[in-house]
Scaffold this motif. Structure first.
Motif, PDB file in Angstrom:
ATOM      1  N   ARG A 369       0.841  -1.193   0.000  1.00 31.86           N
ATOM      2  CA  ARG A 369       0.000   0.000   0.000  1.00 31.86           C
ATOM      3  C   ARG A 369       0.874   1.240   0.000  1.00 31.86           C
ATOM      4  N   THR A 370       0.342   2.315  -0.561  1.00 34.39           N
ATOM      5  CA  THR A 370       1.055   3.584  -0.643  1.00 34.39           C
ATOM      6  C   THR A 370       0.177   4.676  -0.061  1.00 34.39           C
ATOM      7  N   TRP A 371       0.809   5.700   0.467  1.00 28.69           N
ATOM      8  CA  TRP A 371       0.101   6.869   0.976  1.00 28.69           C
ATOM      9  C   TRP A 371       1.084   8.032   1.103  1.00 28.69           C
ATOM     10  N   ARG A 372       0.520   9.205   1.318  1.00 26.00           N
ATOM     11  CA  ARG A 372       1.339  10.406   1.495  1.00 26.00           C
ATOM     12  C   ARG A 372       1.302  10.819   2.956  1.00 26.00           C
ATOM     13  N   ASP A 373       2.469  11.065   3.517  1.00 23.80           N
ATOM     14  CA  ASP A 373       2.591  11.495   4.906  1.00 23.80           C
ATOM     15  C   ASP A 373       3.393  12.787   4.938  1.00 23.80           C
ATOM     16  N   ALA A 374       2.677  13.927   5.070  1.00 24.31           N
ATOM     17  CA  ALA A 374       3.317  15.252   5.061  1.00 24.31           C
ATOM     18  C   ALA A 374       4.098  15.424   3.761  1.00 24.31           C
ATOM     19  N   SER A 375       5.417  15.560   3.858  1.00 20.68           N
ATOM     20  CA  SER A 375       6.231  15.803   2.666  1.00 20.68           C
ATOM     21  C   SER A 375       6.956  14.553   2.200  1.00 20.68           C
ATOM     22  N   ALA A 376       6.394  13.381   2.451  1.00 20.80           N
ATOM     23  CA  ALA A 376       7.043  12.125   2.070  1.00 20.80           C
ATOM     24  C   ALA A 376       6.013  11.189   1.448  1.00 20.80           C
ATOM     25  N   ALA A 377       6.488  10.397   0.482  1.00 24.03           N
ATOM     26  CA  ALA A 377       5.682   9.317  -0.099  1.00 24.03           C
ATOM     27  C   ALA A 377       6.062   8.031   0.626  1.00 24.03           C
ATOM     28  N   CYS A 378       5.055   7.296   1.079  1.00 20.43           N
ATOM     29  CA  CYS A 378       5.289   6.091   1.870  1.00 20.43           C
ATOM     30  C   CYS A 378       4.756   4.869   1.126  1.00 20.43           C
ATOM     31  N   VAL A 379       5.493   3.769   1.229  1.00 22.37           N
ATOM     32  CA  VAL A 379       5.054   2.500   0.655  1.00 22.37           C
ATOM     33  C   VAL A 379       5.366   1.415   1.683  1.00 22.37           C
ATOM     34  N   ALA A 380       4.390   0.559   1.915  1.00 20.37           N
ATOM     35  CA  ALA A 380       4.544  -0.503   2.905  1.00 20.37           C
ATOM     36  C   ALA A 380       4.285  -1.847   2.242  1.00 20.37           C
ATOM     37  N   ILE A 381       5.204  -2.802   2.441  1.00 22.75           N
ATOM     38  CA  ILE A 381       5.062  -4.176   1.950  1.00 22.75           C
ATOM     39  C   ILE A 381       4.874  -5.057   3.175  1.00 22.75           C
ATOM     40  N   ALA A 382       3.767  -5.795   3.228  1.00 26.44           N
ATOM     41  CA  ALA A 382       3.416  -6.560   4.424  1.00 26.44           C
ATOM     42  C   ALA A 382       3.135  -8.016   4.076  1.00 26.44           C
ATOM     43  N   ASP A 383       3.251  -8.879   5.099  1.00 25.18           N
ATOM     44  CA  ASP A 383       2.913 -10.303   4.955  1.00 25.18           C
ATOM     45  C   ASP A 383       2.374 -10.796   6.286  1.00 25.18           C
ATOM     46  N   ARG A 384       1.933 -12.049   6.301  1.00 26.38           N
ATOM     47  CA  ARG A 384       1.395 -12.653   7.522  1.00 26.38           C
ATOM     48  C   ARG A 384       2.300 -13.776   8.029  1.00 26.38           C
ATOM     49  N   GLY A 385       3.571 -13.695   7.684  1.00 27.52           N
ATOM     50  CA  GLY A 385       4.489 -14.731   8.126  1.00 27.52           C
ATOM     51  C   GLY A 385       4.786 -14.616   9.601  1.00 27.52           C
ATOM     52  N   SER A 386       5.453 -15.624  10.145  1.00 17.60           N
ATOM     53  CA  SER A 386       5.784 -15.648  11.580  1.00 17.60           C
ATOM     54  C   SER A 386       7.236 -16.042  11.809  1.00 17.60           C
ATOM     55  N   GLY A 387       8.066 -15.796  10.809  1.00 19.80           N
ATOM     56  CA  GLY A 387       9.431 -16.288  10.912  1.00 19.80           C
ATOM     57  C   GLY A 387      10.403 -15.358  11.605  1.00 19.80           C
ATOM     58  N   ILE A 388      10.145 -14.048  11.637  1.00 20.17           N
ATOM     59  CA  ILE A 388      11.141 -13.112  12.148  1.00 20.17           C
ATOM     60  C   ILE A 388      10.431 -11.880  12.675  1.00 20.17           C
ATOM     61  N   ARG A 389      11.014 -11.244  13.679  1.00 24.68           N
ATOM     62  CA  ARG A 389      10.425 -10.062  14.295  1.00 24.68           C
ATOM     63  C   ARG A 389      11.031  -8.799  13.683  1.00 24.68           C
ATOM     64  N   ALA A 390      10.276  -7.692  13.834  1.00 25.54           N
ATOM     65  CA  ALA A 390      10.739  -6.424  13.261  1.00 25.54           C
ATOM     66  C   ALA A 390      12.043  -5.968  13.898  1.00 25.54           C
ATOM     67  N   ALA A 391      12.219  -6.189  15.213  1.00 23.15           N
ATOM     68  CA  ALA A 391      13.447  -5.759  15.885  1.00 23.15           C
ATOM     69  C   ALA A 391      14.674  -6.448  15.302  1.00 23.15           C
ATOM     70  N   GLU A 392      14.543  -7.741  14.940  1.00 22.61           N
ATOM     71  CA  GLU A 392      15.681  -8.450  14.354  1.00 22.61           C
ATOM     72  C   GLU A 392      15.977  -7.957  12.947  1.00 22.61           C
ATOM     73  N   LEU A 393      14.934  -7.555  12.217  1.00 17.74           N
ATOM     74  CA  LEU A 393      15.142  -7.065  10.857  1.00 17.74           C
ATOM     75  C   LEU A 393      15.953  -5.773  10.835  1.00 17.74           C
ATOM     76  N   GLU A 394      15.844  -4.964  11.889  1.00 15.65           N
ATOM     77  CA  GLU A 394      16.663  -3.756  11.951  1.00 15.65           C
ATOM     78  C   GLU A 394      18.150  -4.122  11.927  1.00 15.65           C
ATOM     79  N   ARG A 395      18.503  -5.225  12.580  1.00 13.43           N
ATOM     80  CA  ARG A 395      19.892  -5.692  12.559  1.00 13.43           C
ATOM     81  C   ARG A 395      20.279  -6.213  11.188  1.00 13.43           C
ATOM     82  N   LEU A 396      19.304  -6.783  10.477  1.00  7.93           N
ATOM     83  CA  LEU A 396      19.606  -7.381   9.182  1.00  7.93           C
ATOM     84  C   LEU A 396      19.816  -6.350   8.076  1.00  7.93           C
ATOM     85  N   LYS A 397      19.613  -5.053   8.385  1.00  2.00           N
ATOM     86  CA  LYS A 397      19.912  -4.030   7.391  1.00  2.00           C
ATOM     87  C   LYS A 397      21.416  -3.861   7.187  1.00  2.00           C
TER      88      LYS A 397
END
Length: 465
Positions: A369-397
């Motif tokens: 999904r896409t939307w506009r937030d103030a002066s930025a264009a936002c796009v979010a890609i989502a799933d319903r998986g259960s394999g990994i948490r968001a906190a761990e993904l920050e490390r995977l960057k």
């Protein structure tokens, strides 16, 4: 309450300059009052006391009738004048007037005999006239003797006891302080201009661009900083050119033997003799080629691509259709986004990597999904998986970081999210992860809507790997 210094160098220097000017003015005023005005008032009180004593002696020596007549001509009165009550809220401009007047009265009383009393007369009407600048109404009441009796006569205030000169000096000091602060402000703004240019150039370098050289004709300290920044920018350009040339050579020198190896395996084994070995060898070669391509993508990440106006919704819709053809259905929620500048190939790679991760590790509940937030264009890609948490993904960057569930997916090198994060930062944006309500994961990319500057000619001419 804790005192906080101003944050900017300009405001700190202005505050310091104003404080120094104010301190110098206070010191100058203190010296003026103590070493100039005080001796003048003392001398004036001595002269005025001699005049009063002479007048008292003259009236006392006259015959009673002549003494009373002379006192009448001086508007003498037998009753003392009323005491003057101190003002509850004196004005700052009247401070030096009162200071000089009181000092003069005290000095005059010291120089007169004890029976010659001095009293200041300032009725309400006279105070108002003095406030309007009519200092001629200021009077001193002095008790002298006429015809053997004490009488009170009013004498005009001398010029030495008035504060008109001090008031003028105060206004002059205030004007000079304001002029000094304004001059310092203009000088500091002139000095800060190269620093603002340096900050803008540093932001362009962090965005992967090559800014023009900074001028080095300013003050010595600023010129040294600008010269060092220009040298750093030139070194980064040379390093980028060397890296691109090396990657181009690696790509050529490795992919050529890989192609020959693939052909040699196919020719060495007759068709149908060992298809499993051929397929396995081809799979390994494909993995090597994929890993090599990921290295190339991470090294490039779109720095040399020219930004151009584009439609992010159209790009996302095209990828949704492409993934549907591969058997991965993404639910697409299209927001109201304007046309804005971005690097289309780099952003397409960004979306593809996130969508591929969602398809590989989430598998169900895929959406974008896409939307506009103030002066930025936002796009979010989502799933319903259960394999990994968001906190761990920050490390995977970070480059070469892989999660535990990545072991079941071959062909990767741990650069997918690092590429996405680098492309987002190249555009001045960000990549964040958050746990999806109801289970699953959501990756959110924010891209600013302001125009991007195209890369320099030097960067655009760098050989592609």
């Amino acid at each position: 309450m804790r005192f906080r210094l101003p944050r900017s160098l300009l405001s700190r220097n202005i505050a310091l300059l104003v404080a120094l000017v104010a301190l110098s003015q206070i010191c100058s005023l203190t010296v003026l009052l103590h070493f100039v005005q005080r001796p003048r008032i003392e001398r004036a009180s001595v002269i005025f006391a001699d005049y009063v004593k002479l007048l008292d002696a003259a009236l006392a020596s006259m015959p009673p009738d002549e003494g009373r007549a002379a006192a009448a001509r001086l508007d003498a009165r037998s009753a003392p004048p009323p005491q003057v009550a101190a003002e509850t809220h004196p004005r700052l401009i009247d401070f030096f007037r009162a200071w000089q007047r009181d000092m003069f009265v005290e000095a005059l009383q010291r120089n007169l005999p004890a029976d010659l009393l001095v009293r200041w007369d300032a009725s309400h009407d006279e105070i108002e006239r003095a406030a309007n600048g009519d200092t001629a109404q200021e009077r001193l009441w002095i008790r002298i003797h006429a015809a053997g009796k004490p009488v009170w006569i009013a004498l005009p205030m001398t010029a030495d006891a008035r504060a008109s000169g001090i008031t003028t000096a105060l206004w002059l000091c205030a004007a000079l302080a304001l002029l000094a602060a304004l001059t310092g402000y203009l000088l500091q703004r002139h000095i800060n201009l190269p620093l603002r240019k340096l900050a803008r150039a540093a932001r362009r370098v962090s965005a992967g661009e090559t800014p023009p050289p900074l001028p080095v004709d300013g003050p010595t300290e600023i010129a040294q900083v600008s010269r060092a920044f220009n040298q750093m920018t030139e070194a980064l350009q040379q390093a980028e050119a060397t890296r691109a040339l090396m990657l181009a050579g690696v790509s050529h020198d490795i992919r050529t033997p890989l192609t020959k190896l693939r052909l040699a395996i196919a020719m060495a084994l007759p068709r149908g003799s060992n298809d499993a070995l051929v397929a396995s060898s081809g799979s390994y070669l494909d993995q090597i080629d994929t890993i090599l391509q990921q290295f190339m993508d991470y090294a490039g990440s779109g720095e040399r691509e020219t930004p151009q106006p584009g439609d992010l919704n159209a790009l996302a819709g095209q990828l949704v259709a492409d993934f549907a053809g591969l058997g991965h259905e993404f639910e697409f929620e299209e927001g109201d986004l304007p046309m804005f500048e971005f690097r289309p190939i780099a952003v397409m790679r960004l979306l593809m990597n996130l969508m591929q991760n969602a398809a590989n590790y989430g598998r169900t509940g895929l959406s974008i999904r896409t939307w506009r937030d103030a002066s930025a264009a936002c796009v979010a890609i989502a799933d319903r998986g259960s394999g990994i948490r968001a906190a761990e993904l920050e490390r995977l960057k970070s480059p070469f970081s892989r999660g535990a569930n990545a072991r079941t997916h071959s062909g990767g090198s741990g650069l997918g999210l690092a590429i996405v994060d680098r492309i987002a930062r190249l555009h001045g944006g960000s990549l964040t992860f958050r746990d999806r309500e109801g289970g699953g994961l959501e990756a959110v990319v924010r891209l600013p809507l302001h125009p991007l500057s195209a890369g320099s000619d030097t960067a655009s001419q760098t050989p592609r790997a």
